[in-house]
Design an enzyme around this catalytic site. Structure first.
Site, PDB file in Angstrom:
ATOM      1  N   HIS A 327       0.805  -1.214   0.000  1.00 26.41           N
ATOM      2  CA  HIS A 327       0.000   0.000   0.000  1.00 26.41           C
ATOM      3  C   HIS A 327       0.841   1.268   0.000  1.00 26.41           C
ATOM      4  CE1 HIS A 327      -3.458  -2.591   1.021  1.00 26.41           C
ATOM      5  NE2 HIS A 327      -4.184  -1.585   0.597  1.00 26.41           N
ATOM      6  N   GLY A 328       2.038   1.223   0.535  1.00 29.11           N
ATOM      7  CA  GLY A 328       2.842   2.430   0.558  1.00 29.11           C
ATOM      8  C   GLY A 328       4.246   2.180   1.054  1.00 29.11           C
TER       9      GLY A 328
END
Length: 461
Positions: A327-328
């Site tokens: 996600h990041g």
């Protein structure tokens, strides 16, 4: 262009639908090529410099699949081709998404003193990389057939889902490409596609975006080290929980609705996740296509539940940690994933003990756990997250002006109302329904023209 923009809704989509209908009528053999070219044009609208990368990614992976199938037909199956291609896909994702993160980690550990490179992140790379991985993995396992370049390119780059999903398996969409878009029942499919598009726009524009006003200033204040109150912290955390739901599920509804207008049904991606009565249930309802990917292509290959309790718990923890990192490129995302992994492990142990768990208590604890974890997901640093947590726990002034009305409306739609999927697919088609959705669409257009057009949260992933 954004789905929630005049350029898309009033220009690109109507013209593309009209051109698609014309090609289908007069040159049906070129329909898939048209969809491929229009998908590349849509992707290029964002950043034309990344079009060659997307095209090269599609071409190289298709050539890999072709070479592997050729070796299989010749009786000299070369599985290393698939393994190498999968590794290169993940390395490309890692280069664009995690180089800066790795440099920062090495510098913080004192292992190096490197300048952090500024590398632009190609839009949608996380999603189209996983599409490559799914297809190549299934091809090696003998589950997927070989496709021509045009169909494979359309599978990877189909414009409703290329930027932020859903993650579509080849088996869910490839056969649909060969079906005539105006076959029997196309009027109903188009009507329900418009319903899904409108409902997704409503969730994004009318509910999700306004919540940003209650979320962004508080997290910005926490990141800057400014004091925040108890009310502000709870308002921001609850607001973000509903904002990200309506933002991302709204995007998915739009993607599904747009695809349906072209005769393609994409898989459902959300099913009232905030009604979940356990964390396992939450992940069966939230970003369902990603959950399936993590389960089938990571958790099960790591051992799943087949090799004993210890392996199962480690596989769960590793899967969710990697899911968080996907996600990041930040340790806060890793911590978010680890927290969910630990929560899922606790659920496994609880079920193993056959311990009772009342559904109402399960719902309350699950919802509380999820929103507390969202702090790690949204905060820009552990320091900012800690400031939010301290305020939520009462280590701050109480404050005033809690925006309960906006949160109550969002909660009612998220937890009580029917899902967009069920509403769009089950509501009887009638004149009053057409008028209702037409009025809702006009209201959305007025809102888009009145306010700032927020990008979708998941575009950054």
């Amino acid at each position: 262009m954004l789905f929630n923009s005049f350029a898309f809704l009033l220009v690109f989509l109507p013209l593309t639908l009209a051109a698609h209908a014309a090609v289908e009528r007069y040159q049906p053999a070129y329909r898939l090529l048209f969809l491929t070219l229009i998908s590349i044009a849509f992707y290029g609208y964002w950043e034309w410099r990344f079009v060659p990368m997307l095209a090269l990614s599609i071409l190289l992976n298709w050539l890999v699949a072709r070479a592997f199938q050729k070796s299989r037909r010749q009786g000299t199956e070369k599985g290393w081709i698939i393994i190498t291609a999968t590794a290169l896909n993940l390395l490309a994702l890692g280069f664009f998404k995690y180089t800066g993160f790795l440099v920062d980690a090495l510098n913080n550990l004192g292992a190096a003193s490197l300048i952090r490179p500024e590398i632009a992140l190609p839009l949608g790379i996380s999603f189209f990389t996983f599409h490559h991985v799914m297809y190549l993995t299934d091809l090696k396992a003998g589950r997927a057939p070989e496709y021509d370049l045009n169909r494979y390119a359309l599978y990877i780059g189909f414009f409703p889902q290329v930027l932020a999903g859903p993650l579509v398996r080849w088996s869910e969409i490839m056969d649909q490409f060969d079906q005539r878009p105006f076959r029997g029942g196309w009027e109903e499919r188009a009507a329900r596609g418009i319903m899904l598009l409108t409902l997704g726009l409503a969730k994004k524009v009318l509910i999700g975006d306004p919540l940003a006003e209650y979320v962004n200033p508080v997290f910005a204040a926490a990141a800057a080290g400014n004091p925040i109150t108890v009310f502000e912290a709870w308002q921001a955390v609850l607001g973000f929980a509903f904002q990200i739901y309506f933002d991302f599920s709204g995007y998915t509804d739009m993607a599904l609705g747009i695809a349906l207008l072209f005769g393609i049904m994409l898989p459902q991606n959300f099913d009232s996740p905030y009604r979940a009565t356990s964390l396992q249930d939450f992940w069966r309802r939230w970003h369902m296509t990603l959950s399936r990917f993590l389960r089938d292509y990571l958790y099960i290959p790591l051992g799943g539940s087949r090799k004993g309790l210890a392996i199962q718990l480690l596989a769960l923890l590793a899967t969710m940690a990697l899911g968080g990192l996907w996600h990041g490129a930040d340790w806060t995302f890793v911590a978010w994933g680890v927290a969910h992994g630990l929560g899922l492990c606790a659920g496994v142990l609880w079920r193993r003990g056959n311990l009772p768990f009342p559904p109402l208590l399960g719902w309350l604890l699950t919802f509380l756990f999820v929103i507390l974890c969202w702090v790690l997901f949204r905060a820009t640093s552990f320091t900012a997250a800690l400031a939010i947590y301290k305020a939520m726990l009462g280590f701050a002034p109480l404050g005033t002006g809690f925006k309960w009305r906006a949160l109550a409306v969002a909660a009612a739609f998220a937890m009580i109302g029917p899902t967009s999927w069920n509403l769009a697919h089950k509501i009887p088609l009638s004149r009053w329904a057409a008028w209702l959705f037409a009025l809702l669409f006009v209201a959305i257009l007025l809102k888009i023209g009145d306010d700032a057009n927020y990008e979708f949260i998941y575009f950054q992933f």
